[in-house]
Design a protein around this motif. Structure first.
Motif, PDB file in Angstrom:
ATOM      1  N   LEU A  38       7.114  -6.234   9.890  1.00 45.21           N
ATOM      2  CA  LEU A  38       6.372  -6.431   8.635  1.00 45.21           C
ATOM      3  C   LEU A  38       5.848  -5.102   8.095  1.00 45.21           C
ATOM      4  O   LEU A  38       5.865  -4.859   6.883  1.00 45.21           O
ATOM      5  CB  LEU A  38       5.228  -7.418   8.861  1.00 45.21           C
ATOM      6  CG  LEU A  38       5.673  -8.856   9.172  1.00 45.21           C
ATOM      7  CD1 LEU A  38       4.487  -9.685   9.669  1.00 45.21           C
ATOM      8  CD2 LEU A  38       6.299  -9.496   7.932  1.00 45.21           C
ATOM      9  N   ARG A  39       5.395  -4.222   9.001  1.00 45.73           N
ATOM     10  CA  ARG A  39       4.917  -2.901   8.559  1.00 45.73           C
ATOM     11  C   ARG A  39       6.054  -2.090   7.940  1.00 45.73           C
ATOM     12  O   ARG A  39       5.892  -1.488   6.871  1.00 45.73           O
ATOM     13  CB  ARG A  39       4.308  -2.134   9.732  1.00 45.73           C
ATOM     14  CG  ARG A  39       2.931  -2.589  10.164  1.00 45.73           C
ATOM     15  CD  ARG A  39       2.266  -1.553  11.066  1.00 45.73           C
ATOM     16  NE  ARG A  39       3.058  -1.280  12.262  1.00 45.73           N
ATOM     17  CZ  ARG A  39       2.937  -1.953  13.396  1.00 45.73           C
ATOM     18  NH1 ARG A  39       2.079  -2.958  13.487  1.00 45.73           N
ATOM     19  NH2 ARG A  39       3.680  -1.645  14.446  1.00 45.73           N
ATOM     20  N   ALA A  42       7.145  -3.464   4.539  1.00 45.12           N
ATOM     21  CA  ALA A  42       6.194  -3.123   3.478  1.00 45.12           C
ATOM     22  C   ALA A  42       6.293  -1.654   3.084  1.00 45.12           C
ATOM     23  O   ALA A  42       6.143  -1.294   1.906  1.00 45.12           O
ATOM     24  CB  ALA A  42       4.776  -3.447   3.929  1.00 45.12           C
ATOM     25  N   HIS A  45      10.726  -1.145   2.022  1.00 47.01           N
ATOM     26  CA  HIS A  45      11.379  -2.068   1.092  1.00 47.01           C
ATOM     27  C   HIS A  45      12.891  -2.158   1.317  1.00 47.01           C
ATOM     28  O   HIS A  45      13.691  -1.734   0.478  1.00 47.01           O
ATOM     29  CB  HIS A  45      11.094  -1.661  -0.356  1.00 47.01           C
ATOM     30  CG  HIS A  45       9.655  -1.412  -0.635  1.00 47.01           C
ATOM     31  ND1 HIS A  45       8.694  -2.391  -0.542  1.00 47.01           N
ATOM     32  CD2 HIS A  45       8.990  -0.270  -0.968  1.00 47.01           C
ATOM     33  CE1 HIS A  45       7.505  -1.878  -0.828  1.00 47.01           C
ATOM     34  NE2 HIS A  45       7.654  -0.598  -1.074  1.00 47.01           N
ATOM     35  N   TRP A  70       5.545 -12.362   0.036  1.00 49.01           N
ATOM     36  CA  TRP A  70       5.461 -11.247  -0.914  1.00 49.01           C
ATOM     37  C   TRP A  70       6.810 -10.605  -1.217  1.00 49.01           C
ATOM     38  O   TRP A  70       6.890  -9.691  -2.055  1.00 49.01           O
ATOM     39  CB  TRP A  70       4.513 -10.162  -0.391  1.00 49.01           C
ATOM     40  CG  TRP A  70       4.865  -9.644   0.970  1.00 49.01           C
ATOM     41  CD1 TRP A  70       4.520 -10.181   2.165  1.00 49.01           C
ATOM     42  CD2 TRP A  70       5.649  -8.488   1.288  1.00 49.01           C
ATOM     43  NE1 TRP A  70       5.031  -9.436   3.199  1.00 49.01           N
ATOM     44  CE2 TRP A  70       5.719  -8.391   2.697  1.00 49.01           C
ATOM     45  CE3 TRP A  70       6.282  -7.505   0.507  1.00 49.01           C
ATOM     46  CZ2 TRP A  70       6.404  -7.365   3.336  1.00 49.01           C
ATOM     47  CZ3 TRP A  70       6.966  -6.482   1.156  1.00 49.01           C
ATOM     48  CH2 TRP A  70       7.020  -6.423   2.554  1.00 49.01           C
ATOM     49  N   SER A  71       7.891 -11.046  -0.605  1.00 44.78           N
ATOM     50  CA  SER A  71       9.177 -10.381  -0.797  1.00 44.78           C
ATOM     51  C   SER A  71      10.318 -11.392  -0.874  1.00 44.78           C
ATOM     52  O   SER A  71      10.296 -12.428  -0.202  1.00 44.78           O
ATOM     53  CB  SER A  71       9.435  -9.409   0.357  1.00 44.78           C
ATOM     54  OG  SER A  71      10.733  -8.851   0.262  1.00 44.78           O
ATOM     55  N   ARG A 178       1.169  -6.833  -3.578  1.00 44.53           N
ATOM     56  CA  ARG A 178       1.789  -7.379  -2.370  1.00 44.53           C
ATOM     57  C   ARG A 178       3.284  -7.076  -2.316  1.00 44.53           C
ATOM     58  O   ARG A 178       3.823  -6.819  -1.239  1.00 44.53           O
ATOM     59  CB  ARG A 178       1.539  -8.890  -2.310  1.00 44.53           C
ATOM     60  CG  ARG A 178       0.089  -9.214  -1.964  1.00 44.53           C
ATOM     61  CD  ARG A 178      -0.179 -10.703  -1.931  1.00 44.53           C
ATOM     62  NE  ARG A 178      -1.524 -10.986  -1.433  1.00 44.53           N
ATOM     63  CZ  ARG A 178      -2.079 -12.180  -1.445  1.00 44.53           C
ATOM     64  NH1 ARG A 178      -1.414 -13.215  -1.925  1.00 44.53           N
ATOM     65  NH2 ARG A 178      -3.305 -12.352  -0.974  1.00 44.53           N
ATOM     66  N   GLU A 179       3.963  -7.135  -3.476  1.00 44.67           N
ATOM     67  CA  GLU A 179       5.398  -6.876  -3.468  1.00 44.67           C
ATOM     68  C   GLU A 179       5.704  -5.403  -3.220  1.00 44.67           C
ATOM     69  O   GLU A 179       6.690  -5.069  -2.563  1.00 44.67           O
ATOM     70  CB  GLU A 179       6.032  -7.321  -4.787  1.00 44.67           C
ATOM     71  CG  GLU A 179       6.127  -8.829  -4.920  1.00 44.67           C
ATOM     72  CD  GLU A 179       7.300  -9.261  -5.774  1.00 44.67           C
ATOM     73  OE1 GLU A 179       8.328  -8.571  -5.760  1.00 44.67           O
ATOM     74  OE2 GLU A 179       7.168 -10.286  -6.452  1.00 44.67           O
ATOM     75  N   TRP A 181       3.327  -2.819  -2.097  1.00 46.41           N
ATOM     76  CA  TRP A 181       2.648  -2.174  -0.960  1.00 46.41           C
ATOM     77  C   TRP A 181       2.598  -3.036   0.298  1.00 46.41           C
ATOM     78  O   TRP A 181       2.389  -2.519   1.379  1.00 46.41           O
ATOM     79  CB  TRP A 181       1.235  -1.747  -1.365  1.00 46.41           C
ATOM     80  CG  TRP A 181       1.221  -0.478  -2.155  1.00 46.41           C
ATOM     81  CD1 TRP A 181       1.190   0.806  -1.659  1.00 46.41           C
ATOM     82  CD2 TRP A 181       1.271  -0.339  -3.582  1.00 46.41           C
ATOM     83  NE1 TRP A 181       1.214   1.713  -2.684  1.00 46.41           N
ATOM     84  CE2 TRP A 181       1.264   1.048  -3.882  1.00 46.41           C
ATOM     85  CE3 TRP A 181       1.316  -1.241  -4.638  1.00 46.41           C
ATOM     86  CZ2 TRP A 181       1.293   1.526  -5.189  1.00 46.41           C
ATOM     87  CZ3 TRP A 181       1.359  -0.766  -5.932  1.00 46.41           C
ATOM     88  CH2 TRP A 181       1.351   0.612  -6.197  1.00 46.41           C
ATOM     89  N   GLY A 182       2.759  -4.345   0.152  1.00 43.01           N
ATOM     90  CA  GLY A 182       2.787  -5.184   1.335  1.00 43.01           C
ATOM     91  C   GLY A 182       1.741  -6.282   1.311  1.00 43.01           C
ATOM     92  O   GLY A 182       0.839  -6.294   0.465  1.00 43.01           O
ATOM     93  N   PRO A 183       1.847  -7.236   2.255  1.00 47.20           N
ATOM     94  CA  PRO A 183       1.019  -8.437   2.224  1.00 47.20           C
ATOM     95  C   PRO A 183      -0.467  -8.204   2.444  1.00 47.20           C
ATOM     96  O   PRO A 183      -1.281  -9.043   2.070  1.00 47.20           O
ATOM     97  CB  PRO A 183       1.614  -9.288   3.361  1.00 47.20           C
ATOM     98  CG  PRO A 183       2.280  -8.312   4.270  1.00 47.20           C
ATOM     99  CD  PRO A 183       2.807  -7.229   3.383  1.00 47.20           C
ATOM    100  N   TYR A 185      -2.203  -5.924   1.057  1.00 40.56           N
ATOM    101  CA  TYR A 185      -2.780  -5.294  -0.128  1.00 40.56           C
ATOM    102  C   TYR A 185      -2.878  -6.338  -1.234  1.00 40.56           C
ATOM    103  O   TYR A 185      -1.893  -6.958  -1.606  1.00 40.56           O
ATOM    104  CB  TYR A 185      -1.912  -4.131  -0.597  1.00 40.56           C
ATOM    105  CG  TYR A 185      -1.859  -2.976   0.368  1.00 40.56           C
ATOM    106  CD1 TYR A 185      -2.676  -1.861   0.203  1.00 40.56           C
ATOM    107  CD2 TYR A 185      -0.997  -2.998   1.455  1.00 40.56           C
ATOM    108  CE1 TYR A 185      -2.636  -0.802   1.090  1.00 40.56           C
ATOM    109  CE2 TYR A 185      -0.944  -1.945   2.359  1.00 40.56           C
ATOM    110  CZ  TYR A 185      -1.767  -0.856   2.167  1.00 40.56           C
ATOM    111  OH  TYR A 185      -1.717   0.191   3.061  1.00 40.56           O
TER     112      TYR A 185
END
Length: 225
Positions: A38-39, A42, A45, A70-71, A178-179, A181-183, A185
């Protein structure tokens, strides 16, 4: 160049996939557990994720669910689980395809290519979006202004891509964060202000009065041709 994220806790499988993918000119990132996956997703991409379900810290199905929060990145499951109900569970969570171990490398690569193709714009005309100031080529991941390519950072490109693919629709601040920078954020709206200002300086004829990268105060942003 297509970017692949390989997620598996078996170093031999990761090594084999990395070697085979790089030999075919893919960019490859790897992770050995769900949190790492997940890291990396994010941060980098990827264009497609190859995901094992039997991870040491969390089930791969949970990784898919969190990604889907988010993706829309295609997820190709690669697992030793053969039971049909487990396949259904992964697909229902948002996986795009399922390959069981042991697997043939040629079949896996063919399925990976198919997953990437399905994620591309359905109409080739939609892959290139033109404005009076610049052109965005979504398939090639390039922006051209006045006959020259514009150099964007990965974050700038991803932010622009999300807005362009929305096709004039408002994209909420939380969704953008979220899309891109990640979930984790969702409230750092200052990130959006900084990066939108950078994009406008690079793309808009008059950055202080943008025509294409529009702010809807307190709500979000939209792209207008």
């Amino acid at each position: 160049m297509t970017r692949v994220l390989v997620v598996d806790d078996d170093p031999a499988i990761v090594r084999a996939l990395v070697i085979n993918l790089k030999a075919r000119s893919y960019e490859v990132d790897s992770a050995h557990d769900g949190a790492g996956a997940l890291r990396v997703a994010a941060a980098h991409h990827p264009d497609v994720v190859v995901l094992d379900l039997g991870l040491p810290d969390m089930d791969g199905v949970e990784v898919i669910r969190q990604l889907r929060g988010w993706s829309r990145v295609p997820v190709l499951v690669l697992s030793a689980r053969h039971a049909s109900d487990e396949k259904v569970q992964a697909l229902d969570a948002g996986a795009d395809d399922y390959v069981t171990k042991p697997f043939g490398m040629d079949e896996l690569l063919a399925r990976l290519r198919a997953a990437v193709r399905r994620a591309e714009p359905a109409d080739g005309g939609d892959a290139v979006v033109e404005t009076d100031a610049f052109t965005v080529d979504l398939a090639a991941k390039k922006v051209n202004r006045d006959g020259r390519d514009v150099r964007l950072t990965p974050t700038e490109w991803h932010l622009l891509e999300v807005l362009v693919r929305a096709g004039g629709r408002l994209v909420a601040q939380k969704q953008l964060l979220r899309e891109v920078w990640g979930p984790s954020y969702g409230t750092e709206t200052n990130y959006l202000r900084v990066y939108m200002a950078q994009l406008r300086r690079k793309l808009e004829a008059d950055p202080s009065h943008p025509r294409h990268l529009i702010t809807e105060p307190g709500m979000g942003y939209r792209f207008e041709k």
